[in-house]
Scaffold this active site. Structure first.
Site, PDB file in Angstrom:
ATOM      1  N   GLY A   3       0.839  -1.206   0.000  1.00 58.87           N
ATOM      2  CA  GLY A   3       0.000   0.000   0.000  1.00 58.87           C
ATOM      3  C   GLY A   3       0.868   1.248   0.000  1.00 58.87           C
ATOM      4  O   GLY A   3       0.427   2.325  -0.386  1.00 58.87           O
TER       5      GLY A   3
ATOM      6  N   VAL B 159       3.350   4.474   1.009  1.00 62.00           N
ATOM      7  CA  VAL B 159       3.130   5.699   1.787  1.00 62.00           C
ATOM      8  C   VAL B 159       1.670   6.132   1.670  1.00 62.00           C
ATOM      9  O   VAL B 159       1.023   6.473   2.657  1.00 62.00           O
ATOM     10  CB  VAL B 159       4.075   6.831   1.306  1.00 62.00           C
ATOM     11  CG1 VAL B 159       3.706   8.166   1.942  1.00 62.00           C
ATOM     12  CG2 VAL B 159       5.526   6.482   1.633  1.00 62.00           C
TER      13      VAL B 159
ATOM     14  N   GLY C 222       3.934  23.669   2.328  1.00 66.72           N
ATOM     15  CA  GLY C 222       3.497  22.956   1.123  1.00 66.72           C
ATOM     16  C   GLY C 222       2.280  22.105   1.451  1.00 66.72           C
ATOM     17  O   GLY C 222       1.555  22.373   2.417  1.00 66.72           O
ATOM     18  N   VAL C 223       2.074  21.064   0.653  1.00 66.02           N
ATOM     19  CA  VAL C 223       0.849  20.268   0.768  1.00 66.02           C
ATOM     20  C   VAL C 223       0.740  19.546   2.118  1.00 66.02           C
ATOM     21  O   VAL C 223      -0.282  19.649   2.803  1.00 66.02           O
ATOM     22  CB  VAL C 223       0.785  19.215  -0.365  1.00 66.02           C
ATOM     23  CG1 VAL C 223      -0.620  18.716  -0.544  1.00 66.02           C
ATOM     24  CG2 VAL C 223       1.308  19.782  -1.653  1.00 66.02           C
TER      25      VAL C 223
ATOM     26  N   SER D  95       8.021  19.180   6.936  1.00 65.55           N
ATOM     27  CA  SER D  95       7.352  18.877   5.651  1.00 65.55           C
ATOM     28  C   SER D  95       7.986  19.795   4.616  1.00 65.55           C
ATOM     29  O   SER D  95       7.412  20.782   4.188  1.00 65.55           O
ATOM     30  CB  SER D  95       5.845  19.102   5.764  1.00 65.55           C
ATOM     31  OG  SER D  95       5.564  20.336   6.410  1.00 65.55           O
TER      32      SER D  95
ATOM     33  N   GLY E 177       9.390  18.785   1.726  1.00 64.40           N
ATOM     34  CA  GLY E 177       9.474  18.163   0.411  1.00 64.40           C
ATOM     35  C   GLY E 177       9.950  16.719   0.518  1.00 64.40           C
ATOM     36  O   GLY E 177      10.353  16.258   1.596  1.00 64.40           O
ATOM     37  N   ARG E 178       9.866  16.003  -0.608  1.00 64.99           N
ATOM     38  CA  ARG E 178      10.291  14.605  -0.641  1.00 64.99           C
ATOM     39  C   ARG E 178      11.232  14.404  -1.815  1.00 64.99           C
ATOM     40  O   ARG E 178      11.187  15.141  -2.789  1.00 64.99           O
ATOM     41  CB  ARG E 178       9.063  13.687  -0.780  1.00 64.99           C
ATOM     42  CG  ARG E 178       8.124  13.780   0.417  1.00 64.99           C
ATOM     43  CD  ARG E 178       6.894  12.895   0.229  1.00 64.99           C
ATOM     44  NE  ARG E 178       7.199  11.486   0.228  1.00 64.99           N
ATOM     45  CZ  ARG E 178       7.252  10.719   1.326  1.00 64.99           C
ATOM     46  NH1 ARG E 178       7.007  11.234   2.512  1.00 64.99           N
ATOM     47  NH2 ARG E 178       7.541   9.443   1.224  1.00 64.99           N
TER      48      ARG E 178
ATOM     49  N   HIS F 162     -28.072  20.509 -11.299  1.00 67.27           N
ATOM     50  CA  HIS F 162     -28.400  21.647 -10.437  1.00 67.27           C
ATOM     51  C   HIS F 162     -29.170  21.150  -9.226  1.00 67.27           C
ATOM     52  O   HIS F 162     -30.075  20.341  -9.382  1.00 67.27           O
ATOM     53  CB  HIS F 162     -29.260  22.647 -11.222  1.00 67.27           C
ATOM     54  CG  HIS F 162     -29.728  23.799 -10.388  1.00 67.27           C
ATOM     55  ND1 HIS F 162     -28.903  24.841 -10.058  1.00 67.27           N
ATOM     56  CD2 HIS F 162     -30.926  24.059  -9.784  1.00 67.27           C
ATOM     57  CE1 HIS F 162     -29.563  25.707  -9.304  1.00 67.27           C
ATOM     58  NE2 HIS F 162     -30.800  25.245  -9.120  1.00 67.27           N
TER      59      HIS F 162
HETATM   60  P1  NAI Z   1       6.193  20.546  -0.759  1.00 67.94           P
HETATM   61  O1  NAI Z   1       7.249  20.581  -1.781  1.00 67.94           O
HETATM   62  O2  NAI Z   1       4.763  20.587  -1.152  1.00 67.94           O
HETATM   63  O3  NAI Z   1       6.417  21.773   0.272  1.00 67.94           O
HETATM   64  C1  NAI Z   1       7.619  22.000   0.977  1.00 67.94           C
HETATM   65  C2  NAI Z   1       7.736  23.442   1.366  1.00 67.94           C
HETATM   66  O4  NAI Z   1       8.826  23.601   2.278  1.00 67.94           O
HETATM   67  C3  NAI Z   1       8.032  24.377   0.197  1.00 67.94           C
HETATM   68  O5  NAI Z   1       7.026  25.374   0.143  1.00 67.94           O
HETATM   69  C4  NAI Z   1       9.415  24.943   0.520  1.00 67.94           C
HETATM   70  O6  NAI Z   1       9.578  26.268   0.089  1.00 67.94           O
HETATM   71  C5  NAI Z   1       9.463  24.840   2.037  1.00 67.94           C
HETATM   72  N1  NAI Z   1      10.809  24.784   2.644  1.00 67.94           N
HETATM   73  C6  NAI Z   1      11.870  24.055   2.226  1.00 67.94           C
HETATM   74  N2  NAI Z   1      12.926  24.238   3.075  1.00 67.94           N
HETATM   75  C7  NAI Z   1      12.520  25.080   4.046  1.00 67.94           C
HETATM   76  C8  NAI Z   1      13.156  25.645   5.215  1.00 67.94           C
HETATM   77  N3  NAI Z   1      14.402  25.358   5.564  1.00 67.94           N
HETATM   78  N4  NAI Z   1      12.425  26.500   6.001  1.00 67.94           N
HETATM   79  C9  NAI Z   1      11.150  26.794   5.663  1.00 67.94           C
HETATM   80  N5  NAI Z   1      10.515  26.287   4.584  1.00 67.94           N
HETATM   81  C10 NAI Z   1      11.172  25.437   3.778  1.00 67.94           C
HETATM   82  O7  NAI Z   1       6.511  19.256   0.127  1.00 67.94           O
HETATM   83  P2  NAI Z   1       5.650  18.450   1.208  1.00 67.94           P
HETATM   84  O8  NAI Z   1       4.541  19.295   1.735  1.00 67.94           O
HETATM   85  O9  NAI Z   1       6.660  17.897   2.145  1.00 67.94           O
HETATM   86  O10 NAI Z   1       4.997  17.289   0.358  1.00 67.94           O
HETATM   87  C11 NAI Z   1       5.833  16.310  -0.246  1.00 67.94           C
HETATM   88  C12 NAI Z   1       5.182  15.613  -1.409  1.00 67.94           C
HETATM   89  O11 NAI Z   1       4.051  14.893  -1.026  1.00 67.94           O
HETATM   90  C13 NAI Z   1       4.777  16.559  -2.506  1.00 67.94           C
HETATM   91  O12 NAI Z   1       5.349  16.072  -3.699  1.00 67.94           O
HETATM   92  C14 NAI Z   1       3.289  16.465  -2.548  1.00 67.94           C
HETATM   93  O13 NAI Z   1       2.817  16.537  -3.877  1.00 67.94           O
HETATM   94  C15 NAI Z   1       2.996  15.104  -1.929  1.00 67.94           C
HETATM   95  N6  NAI Z   1       1.731  15.182  -1.197  1.00 67.94           N
HETATM   96  C16 NAI Z   1       0.562  15.342  -1.889  1.00 67.94           C
HETATM   97  C17 NAI Z   1      -0.627  15.467  -1.220  1.00 67.94           C
HETATM   98  C18 NAI Z   1      -1.866  15.709  -1.992  1.00 67.94           C
HETATM   99  O14 NAI Z   1      -1.882  15.512  -3.203  1.00 67.94           O
HETATM  100  N7  NAI Z   1      -2.956  16.145  -1.368  1.00 67.94           N
HETATM  101  C19 NAI Z   1      -0.713  15.411   0.241  1.00 67.94           C
HETATM  102  C20 NAI Z   1       0.564  15.295   0.856  1.00 67.94           C
HETATM  103  C21 NAI Z   1       1.712  15.166   0.149  1.00 67.94           C
END
Ligand code: NAI
Length: 455
Positions: A37, A39, A183-184, A265, A267-268, A441
């Site tokens: 399954g 992450v 981020g997300v 959070s 990024g990944r 509607h």
């Molecule tokens: P993200 O890339 O969305 O956001 C990370 C944020 O951290 C960025 O805005 C960046 O500018 C900031 N950042 C980086 N270093 C920093 C620092 N030292 N201090 C302060 N801010 C800093 O990554 P996130 O939220 O970890 O998500 C990872 C992945 O998981 C993404 O690829 C996302 O698409 C996926 N995801 C998707 C979801 C959905 O589709 N609903 C839900 C959760 C995750």
């Protein structure tokens, strides 16, 4: 034993590909080191939605009086929330395992590592055994980025800092939650803990939250959450963590925020370390993402990569489609991956959903566009169900072709509407043809149709 296909990684890309390949009669081995399954099912999309739904119910209870319904003493029991989340995950993982079994996929719960090739095919080792595959699908996903910030790793080892994995198991609501990265993941978790009573601070390096999202919508979302009590520090770079605080720098100033728990959070990155790519010379880019073409083929014939590991669009729904494209190509069916109309959703309350271009990306690409930006209040259903709601619907039109090239929404049920917009973009539908469609509607989807009449 020689398999037709060995799949490394049992997340959305890996399990769906295995299922489809098994269904087509291929002999498939699936290797998964943690939980089938991946992450998405175990520590991402699904468990977070279970939590967010509990928060939504709690929010309804707290704000019900606006709708003429009052609840006495509404409260949230975090342990029950987590137990229910575990039940949801268990049900879905059970379903995936049953589907794999029904399609005769062999599963080994262990870490797979590629170990070159010989006359029988590619060699993969797992739990001290070697298996041969005529083809490989690498679907090892992604892992959280942990930058070398002073005190971050130490805080993680001591349980002070969490990633998306640990935060979904918290049975005690932290008094002060500091989220690094707006981020997300950061926004969804901030939304949950704000609803259930934590004092939440989001520290974001950029001057905006929700990275790629339309700027108007990003601002609206932030305003909404500021009203609900989240504190945002933008243009703020985290530089250090102590045992009970996070220190960030902004405009040359160093500021400390106290924290009970911290969510990293940031990024990944694709999970390609130490999986034996060198032994078969699979090419990666500088982030470690495996390079693939639009049939999910790597530079090595009969080795494919799908899902987060190729770094193209790190979303579970992209992974599903990439898995299908991969298996269809193995089976000799014509199929290619297209990335232009993949929707993305942030499951906050209100939800944010978008697909295609935003004004920012359209400008960068030099597309001649015009934009319809209407309030969701055009939809009667939205007004009836969202007291005080200020959602918007933005539609971008390609002026030359009279087609829709982007839709961005903020407002509840956006996540369920956005696929309709994806369809319009993917099919390159003419705006005049869409106007002839009858939308149900009263639904919030009518806002999208309404927007078209402003062109
Ligand atoms: P993200 O890339 O969305 O956001 C990370 C944020 O951290 C960025 O805005 C960046 O500018 C900031 N950042 C980086 N270093 C920093 C620092 N030292 N201090 C302060 N801010 C800093 O990554 P996130 O939220 O970890 O998500 C990872 C992945 O998981 C993404 O690829 C996302 O698409 C996926 N995801 C998707 C979801 C959905 O589709 N609903 C839900 C959760 C995750």
């Amino acid at each position: 034993m020689i398999y037709d296909l060995i799949v490394i990684g049992g997340g959305p890309a890996g399990y769906l590909a295995s299922e489809r390949a098994g269904h087509a009669g291929m002999k498939v081995l699936l290797l998964e080191e943690r939980n089938v399954g991946g992450v998405c099912l175990n520590e991402g999309c699904i468990p977070s939605k279970a939590l967010l739904y509990s928060a939504k119910i709690y929010d309804y209870a707290k704000t019900g009086s606006k709708y003429g319904v009052t609840f006495e003493g509404a409260s949230i029991d975090q342990e029950t929330v987590i137990k229910r989340k575990e039940k949801v995950v268990k049900t879905l993982v059970g379903g995936v395992k049953a589907a794999l079994k029904a399609n005769h996929v062999e599963i080994i719960e262990g870490r797979g590592k590629i170990d070159g090739r010989d006359e029988d095919g590619f060699k993969v080792t797992c739990l001290n055994e070697t298996y041969h595959g005529k083809r490989l699908l690498i679907a090892t996903g992604s892992v959280p980025i942990m930058p070398p910030i002073d005190g971050l790793l130490d805080g993680f080892n001591k349980g002070f800092v969490m990633t998306n994995r640990e935060i979904l198991d918290l049975t005690v609501i932290p008094e002060k939650l500091v989220v690094i990265g707006g981020g997300v993941i950061g926004l969804e978790m901030a939304s949950y803990f704000n609803s259930v009573g934590s004092e939440v601070t989001i520290i974001e390096m950029l001057d905006r939250i929700a990275g790629q999202t339309d700027l108007d919508i990003s601002r609206l979302l932030m305003k909404d959450y500021e009203k609900k009590g989240i504190s945002f520090k933008l243009g703020a770079k985290v530089v250090k963590l102590t045992s009970d605080s996070v220190i960030y720098e902004t405009a040359g100033e160093s500021i400390e925020v106290k924290a009970t728990k911290v969510l990293a959070s940031i990024g990944r990155r694709p999970n390609t370390k130490d999986i034996g790519l060198d032994s078969v010379n699979v090419e990666t880019d500088k982030r470690g993402a495996i390079l693939t073409d639009n049939k999910m083929r790597t530079n090595i014939a009969e080795i494919y990569a799908a899902g987060d590991v190729n770094g193209k669009s790190m979303l579970a729904h992209t992974a599903y489609r990439e898995a299908e494209v991969c298996i269809n190509n193995i089976l000799g069916k014509k199929d290619i991956m297209r990335y232009g109309a993949i929707p993305s959703v942030i499951y906050t309350n209100p939800e944010v959903a978008s697909v295609g271009e935003t004004e920012e990306t359209a400008k960068t690409k030099g597309i001649e566009y015009d934009v319809a930006n209407i309030t969701m209040r055009f939809s009667g259903r939205y007004v009836a169900e969202n007291e005080g709601g200020n959602g918007i619907c933005k539609v971008l039109r390609d002026k030359k072709n009279n087609t829709i090239i982007g839709v961005s929404l903020i407002g509840n049920s956006a996540s369920e509407l956005i696929y309709g917009a994806s369809l319009m973009i993917e099919m390159e539908m003419q705006i005049d043809d869409i106007k002839e469609l009858v939308f149900p509607h009263p639904t919030v989807s009518e806002a999208i149709r309404e927007a078209l009449f402003t062109f």
